[in-house]
Design a protein around this motif. Structure first.
Motif, PDB file in Angstrom:
ATOM      1  N   TYR A 258      22.032   8.828  27.322  1.00 32.99           N
ATOM      2  CA  TYR A 258      23.138   8.009  27.825  1.00 32.99           C
ATOM      3  C   TYR A 258      24.152   8.857  28.587  1.00 32.99           C
ATOM      4  CZ  TYR A 258      26.535   9.948  24.569  1.00 32.99           C
ATOM      5  OH  TYR A 258      27.389  10.790  23.922  1.00 32.99           O
ATOM      6  N   ASN A 259      24.969   8.191  29.385  1.00 31.34           N
ATOM      7  CA  ASN A 259      26.121   8.815  30.035  1.00 31.34           C
ATOM      8  C   ASN A 259      27.369   8.042  29.650  1.00 31.34           C
ATOM      9  OD1 ASN A 259      25.006  10.962  31.783  1.00 31.34           O
ATOM     10  ND2 ASN A 259      23.897   9.266  32.727  1.00 31.34           N
ATOM     11  N   ILE A 260      28.456   8.753  29.453  1.00 31.78           N
ATOM     12  CA  ILE A 260      29.710   8.094  29.102  1.00 31.78           C
ATOM     13  C   ILE A 260      30.859   8.806  29.798  1.00 31.78           C
ATOM     14  CG2 ILE A 260      30.137   9.487  27.036  1.00 31.78           C
ATOM     15  CD1 ILE A 260      31.197   6.937  25.674  1.00 31.78           C
ATOM     16  N   ARG A 261      31.841   8.050  30.214  1.00 38.58           N
ATOM     17  CA  ARG A 261      33.048   8.656  30.781  1.00 38.58           C
ATOM     18  C   ARG A 261      34.245   7.772  30.508  1.00 38.58           C
ATOM     19  NH1 ARG A 261      34.105   6.987  36.529  1.00 38.58           N
ATOM     20  NH2 ARG A 261      32.414   5.592  37.217  1.00 38.58           N
ATOM     21  N   ARG A 262      35.388   8.428  30.411  1.00 36.30           N
ATOM     22  CA  ARG A 262      36.636   7.692  30.231  1.00 36.30           C
ATOM     23  C   ARG A 262      37.033   7.009  31.531  1.00 36.30           C
ATOM     24  NH1 ARG A 262      40.017   9.715  25.835  1.00 36.30           N
ATOM     25  NH2 ARG A 262      39.104  11.621  24.946  1.00 36.30           N
ATOM     26  N   LEU A 263      37.684   5.871  31.371  1.00 39.00           N
ATOM     27  CA  LEU A 263      38.291   5.179  32.488  1.00 39.00           C
ATOM     28  C   LEU A 263      39.765   4.967  32.169  1.00 39.00           C
ATOM     29  CD1 LEU A 263      35.583   2.391  32.951  1.00 39.00           C
ATOM     30  CD2 LEU A 263      35.748   4.527  34.242  1.00 39.00           C
ATOM     31  N   LEU A 264      40.541   4.713  33.194  1.00 42.45           N
ATOM     32  CA  LEU A 264      41.920   4.318  32.949  1.00 42.45           C
ATOM     33  C   LEU A 264      41.955   2.938  32.285  1.00 42.45           C
ATOM     34  CD1 LEU A 264      43.930   5.411  36.115  1.00 42.45           C
ATOM     35  CD2 LEU A 264      44.196   6.274  33.785  1.00 42.45           C
ATOM     36  N   PHE A 265      43.115   2.547  31.852  1.00 45.48           N
ATOM     37  CA  PHE A 265      43.341   1.237  31.243  1.00 45.48           C
ATOM     38  C   PHE A 265      42.579   1.096  29.925  1.00 45.48           C
ATOM     39  CE2 PHE A 265      43.555   0.327  35.957  1.00 45.48           C
ATOM     40  CZ  PHE A 265      44.925   0.550  36.028  1.00 45.48           C
ATOM     41  N   TRP A 266      42.532   2.193  29.166  1.00 45.09           N
ATOM     42  CA  TRP A 266      42.080   2.150  27.776  1.00 45.09           C
ATOM     43  C   TRP A 266      40.625   1.700  27.645  1.00 45.09           C
ATOM     44  CZ3 TRP A 266      46.481  -0.040  29.829  1.00 45.09           C
ATOM     45  CH2 TRP A 266      47.656   0.716  29.637  1.00 45.09           C
ATOM     46  N   ARG A 267      39.788   2.181  28.540  1.00 45.69           N
ATOM     47  CA  ARG A 267      38.383   1.804  28.556  1.00 45.69           C
ATOM     48  C   ARG A 267      37.502   3.043  28.703  1.00 45.69           C
ATOM     49  NH1 ARG A 267      40.928  -2.161  27.631  1.00 45.69           N
ATOM     50  NH2 ARG A 267      40.591  -4.315  28.351  1.00 45.69           N
ATOM     51  N   TYR A 268      36.225   2.877  28.342  1.00 42.52           N
ATOM     52  CA  TYR A 268      35.209   3.877  28.677  1.00 42.52           C
ATOM     53  C   TYR A 268      34.012   3.132  29.263  1.00 42.52           C
ATOM     54  CZ  TYR A 268      32.774   2.486  24.373  1.00 42.52           C
ATOM     55  OH  TYR A 268      32.127   1.757  23.390  1.00 42.52           O
ATOM     56  N   LEU A 269      33.209   3.834  30.013  1.00 46.95           N
ATOM     57  CA  LEU A 269      31.980   3.279  30.574  1.00 46.95           C
ATOM     58  C   LEU A 269      30.799   4.052  30.012  1.00 46.95           C
ATOM     59  CD1 LEU A 269      30.494   1.399  32.570  1.00 46.95           C
ATOM     60  CD2 LEU A 269      30.694   3.237  34.264  1.00 46.95           C
ATOM     61  N   LEU A 270      29.905   3.341  29.347  1.00 50.27           N
ATOM     62  CA  LEU A 270      28.670   3.944  28.840  1.00 50.27           C
ATOM     63  C   LEU A 270      27.498   3.299  29.566  1.00 50.27           C
ATOM     64  CD1 LEU A 270      27.743   4.610  25.108  1.00 50.27           C
ATOM     65  CD2 LEU A 270      26.095   3.568  26.678  1.00 50.27           C
ATOM     66  N   VAL A 271      26.599   4.145  30.075  1.00 47.70           N
ATOM     67  CA  VAL A 271      25.430   3.674  30.815  1.00 47.70           C
ATOM     68  C   VAL A 271      24.179   4.290  30.202  1.00 47.70           C
ATOM     69  CG1 VAL A 271      24.277   3.531  33.055  1.00 47.70           C
ATOM     70  CG2 VAL A 271      26.786   3.492  32.942  1.00 47.70           C
ATOM     71  N   PHE A 272      23.201   3.445  29.911  1.00 43.15           N
ATOM     72  CA  PHE A 272      21.932   3.897  29.353  1.00 43.15           C
ATOM     73  C   PHE A 272      20.795   3.253  30.125  1.00 43.15           C
ATOM     74  CE2 PHE A 272      18.327   2.744  26.596  1.00 43.15           C
ATOM     75  CZ  PHE A 272      17.874   4.007  26.250  1.00 43.15           C
ATOM     76  N   ARG A 273      19.832   4.088  30.529  1.00 48.61           N
ATOM     77  CA  ARG A 273      18.637   3.586  31.217  1.00 48.61           C
ATOM     78  C   ARG A 273      17.429   3.751  30.312  1.00 48.61           C
ATOM     79  NH1 ARG A 273      16.698   2.679  36.448  1.00 48.61           N
ATOM     80  NH2 ARG A 273      18.669   3.344  37.376  1.00 48.61           N
TER      81      ARG A 273
END
Length: 210
Positions: free
Chosen positions: A192-207
């Motif tokens: 998986y890949n994960i990164r922080r985003l602004l506005f109190w969120r994170y994005l996790l992507v899994f293929r």
């Protein structure tokens, strides 16, 4: 003044949709705005949410459009339904995974077709200095964005204004820190890949490379 942090990231999430995507599942769809955006790309979309009110509003909003490409909305708890195995090309969870045990992602993983992608726009509580630093950085940007969005809404045509959702999905504060999310994802979603985003969120992507 309205500024929906989840809606703000729709374009980012749509960029994760794989080419030739035919089927999608939107988990915790709320009133269905993101599910409708997927459907308008020509994707066959299943959209589920445990809230009866949110699903009723999602169906009503979809019924106002002349486009026959609408999601199939279902009131359901994803932790209690049996998802089809290796079926979906794309699965999305927008600010909904913290409403359920994180290991629910294992069932979502298994529902992905080969080459399918799972995206999670998640929320996390501030626990570390880095968490708080990101939160503080978001505050002035959030304050500036709210009136800008309000002005944009006032300039919309009347037909667009009628499409704004009236019902609101239930809200729950996130409890699992980002570090723990990373640890659990490493086991359940290898690669998986994960990164922080602004506005109190994170994005996790899994293929799913299976």
């Amino acid at each position: 003044m309205p500024f929906d942090h989840n809606d703000h990231y729709h374009r980012l999430l749509l960029r994760q949709v794989p080419r030739n995507c035919a089927t999608a599942l939107d988990v915790g769809c709320g009133t269905g705005q993101f599910a409708r955006r997927l459907a308008h790309l020509g994707i066959e979309v299943d959209a589920i949410d445990p809230s009866e009110e949110a699903i009723a509003e999602a169906r009503a909003l979809s019924g106002r459009t002349t486009d026959d490409r609408n999601p199939r909305f279902q009131q359901a708890d994803v932790t209690e339904v049996e998802l089809p195995k290796a079926h979906y090309d794309f699965i999305s969870c927008l600010a909904s995974i913290h409403h359920m045990p994180f290991d629910t992602v294992a069932a979502l993983r298994d529902a992905l077709a080969p080459g399918g992608i799972l995206v999670i726009l998640g929320c996390y509580p501030e626990k570390t200095r880095l968490d708080w630093a990101w939160s503080l950085a978001a505050v002035p940007i959030n304050a500036a964005a709210r009136p800008a969005v309000a002005v944009k809404d006032r300039l919309r045509p009347a037909s667009a204004a009628t499409r704004r959702e009236g019902a609101k999905a239930p809200v729950r504060r996130p409890a699992i820190p980002l570090a723990e999310i990373r640890r659990e994802a490493a086991v359940l979603l290898p690669g998986y890949n994960i990164r922080r985003l602004l506005f109190w969120r994170y994005l996790l992507v899994f293929r799913n490379h299976g």
